[in-house]
Design a protein around this motif. Structure first.
Motif, short mmCIF file in Angstrom:
data_model
loop_
_atom_site.label_atom_id
_atom_site.label_comp_id
_atom_site.label_asym_id
_atom_site.label_seq_id
_atom_site.Cartn_x
_atom_site.Cartn_y
_atom_site.Cartn_z
N CYS A 107 -16.51 -49.72 -7.98
CA CYS A 107 -17.87 -49.70 -8.69
C CYS A 107 -18.74 -50.39 -7.84
CB CYS A 107 -17.61 -50.54 -10.10
SG CYS A 107 -17.19 -52.06 -10.15
N PHE A 108 -19.95 -50.01 -8.08
CA PHE A 108 -21.04 -50.50 -7.25
C PHE A 108 -22.34 -50.64 -7.99
CE2 PHE A 108 -21.17 -46.12 -6.99
CZ PHE A 108 -22.44 -45.71 -7.08
N PHE A 109 -23.49 -51.53 -7.46
CA PHE A 109 -24.53 -51.91 -7.92
C PHE A 109 -25.54 -51.40 -7.05
CE2 PHE A 109 -28.58 -54.37 -8.40
CZ PHE A 109 -28.85 -54.06 -9.74
N GLN A 110 -26.63 -50.62 -7.65
CA GLN A 110 -27.75 -50.06 -6.66
C GLN A 110 -28.82 -50.47 -7.35
OE1 GLN A 110 -27.65 -45.77 -5.30
NE2 GLN A 110 -29.61 -45.76 -6.00
N SER A 111 -29.97 -51.29 -6.64
CA SER A 111 -30.94 -51.68 -6.97
C SER A 111 -31.95 -50.72 -7.05
CB SER A 111 -31.42 -53.08 -6.06
OG SER A 111 -31.98 -52.30 -4.97
N ALA A 112 -33.13 -50.81 -8.18
CA ALA A 112 -33.90 -49.75 -8.21
C ALA A 112 -34.76 -49.74 -6.98
CB ALA A 112 -34.86 -50.15 -9.40
N LYS A 116 -36.09 -46.60 -4.41
CA LYS A 116 -37.31 -46.59 -4.96
C LYS A 116 -37.30 -45.77 -6.21
CE LYS A 116 -39.86 -46.73 -0.69
NZ LYS A 116 -40.53 -46.48 0.55
N THR A 117 -36.23 -45.94 -7.26
CA THR A 117 -36.28 -45.49 -8.51
C THR A 117 -36.88 -46.09 -9.45
OG1 THR A 117 -33.69 -46.21 -8.50
CG2 THR A 117 -34.14 -44.15 -7.65
N ARG A 118 -36.68 -45.82 -10.56
CA ARG A 118 -37.28 -46.74 -11.87
C ARG A 118 -36.34 -47.57 -12.64
NH1 ARG A 118 -37.46 -44.18 -17.16
NH2 ARG A 118 -36.36 -42.32 -16.92
N TYR A 119 -35.07 -47.24 -12.32
CA TYR A 119 -34.05 -48.14 -12.94
C TYR A 119 -33.11 -48.49 -11.90
CZ TYR A 119 -32.43 -43.46 -13.56
OH TYR A 119 -32.09 -42.00 -13.61
N ALA A 120 -32.35 -49.66 -12.08
CA ALA A 120 -31.23 -49.82 -11.18
C ALA A 120 -29.89 -49.19 -11.78
CB ALA A 120 -30.61 -51.37 -11.35
N THR A 121 -28.71 -48.94 -11.25
CA THR A 121 -27.52 -48.22 -11.57
C THR A 121 -26.32 -48.92 -11.42
OG1 THR A 121 -27.33 -46.99 -9.49
CG2 THR A 121 -28.67 -46.02 -11.39
N THR A 139 -22.05 -42.98 -13.65
CA THR A 139 -23.25 -43.61 -13.17
C THR A 139 -24.36 -43.94 -14.57
OG1 THR A 139 -23.36 -42.69 -11.09
CG2 THR A 139 -25.25 -44.02 -11.67
N PHE A 140 -24.71 -45.25 -14.50
CA PHE A 140 -25.31 -45.78 -15.63
C PHE A 140 -26.65 -46.26 -15.27
CE2 PHE A 140 -20.95 -45.40 -16.65
CZ PHE A 140 -20.58 -44.99 -17.58
N ALA A 141 -27.71 -46.03 -16.02
CA ALA A 141 -29.10 -46.59 -15.77
C ALA A 141 -29.04 -47.97 -16.24
CB ALA A 141 -30.19 -45.72 -16.16
N LEU A 142 -29.49 -48.84 -15.61
CA LEU A 142 -29.80 -50.23 -16.03
C LEU A 142 -31.44 -50.73 -15.92
CD1 LEU A 142 -26.88 -51.98 -14.18
CD2 LEU A 142 -26.93 -51.21 -16.58
N ASP A 149 -25.18 -54.85 -24.45
CA ASP A 149 -24.76 -54.00 -23.19
C ASP A 149 -23.50 -54.68 -22.21
OD1 ASP A 149 -27.08 -52.49 -23.69
OD2 ASP A 149 -28.43 -53.65 -22.64
N GLU A 150 -23.59 -56.17 -22.31
CA GLU A 150 -22.44 -56.74 -21.31
C GLU A 150 -21.29 -56.33 -21.96
OE1 GLU A 150 -23.21 -60.75 -20.89
OE2 GLU A 150 -25.19 -60.28 -19.71
#
Length: 162
Positions: A107-112, A116-121, A139-142, A149-150
Motif C-alpha cells: 500500500c502507498f500514500f499519494q499526497s494531493a 496536483k489533485t484535490r485529495y490525497a489517496t 484506491t481511496f480518496a482522503l 475513518d481510522e
C-alpha cells in the motif's frame, strides 16, 4: 475474379494514443524518483533491520516535506501502518510513502500535491488481499481522518495482510 486488397498493419489504439501524449512534469518527477530508488536498491544487500530503518527514515523525511494537510494525513497513516502492520517495511515508491512485504509494495500514500489533485489517496497494490467478488476498490480518496475513518482504514490494512 476477386480483387485483392493490400492488408495494412493494424495499429493499436493504445500505440496511437500513447504517441500523442507525453508525461506531465509531475509524472516525470515520479519516474525519476523511482529510478533513484531502484539505483539505491541495487547497491547490494543490506541487513533487514538496517534497510527497514533506512526505509522508515526516507518515508518520514518525505512526509516532512509535504504541505500541512497532506503531512497530517501521511503522519497519521504512518502511525496506523506501524501499529497495525508491523510486518510491512516502510519505503519510498515513486517518491511516495509506501509499505512493502518481502520487497513488494502493498500500500502507498499519494499526497494531493504530488499530482496536483484535490485529495490525497491511500492505494493498495495487487499484493493486498482486498478481493471481494469480481470488483473491489483499491484506491481511496482522503481529505481528513476521523477516528471512524481510522477504524475503517485499520480494517482494510488487516484485510490486505490476510
Amino acid at each position: 475474379m476477386t480483387a485483392k486488397t493490400s492488408a495494412k498493419p493494424a495499429t493499436s489504439a493504445r500505440n496511437s494514443a500513447t504517441s500523442a501524449q507525453t508525461f506531465t512534469d509531475e509524472e516525470r518527477a515520479a519516474l525519476q524518483e523511482r529510478a533513484q530508488e531502484l539505483k539505491k536498491s541495487k547497491r547490494g544487500p543490506q541487513p533487514s533491520a538496517s534497510a527497514d530503518a533506512d526505509g522508515e527514515a526516507a518515508v518520514l523525511a518525505k512526509i516532512a516535506e509535504m504541505e500541512e494537510g497532506d503531512r497530517v494525513l501521511a503522519e497519521r497513516l504512518h502511525v496506523l501502518m506501524m501499529q497495525h502492520a508491523p510486518t510491512l517495511s516502510p519505503r519510498l515508491w515513486y517518491g511516495m510513502p509506501a509499505y512493502a512485504r518481502h520487497g513488494k509494495v502493498m500500500c502507498f500514500f499519494q499526497s494531493a500535491r504530488k499530482f496536483k489533485t484535490r485529495y490525497a489517496t491511500l492505494g493498495f497494490s495487487d499484493q493486498a488481499a482486498l478481493d471481494d467478488g469480481n470488483v473491489w476498490p483499491t484506491t481511496f480518496a482522503l481529505k481528513a481522518l476521523t477516528p471512524e475513518d481510522e477504524v475503517t482504514i485499520t480494517a482494510m490494512i488487516r484485510r490486505a495482510l490476510s
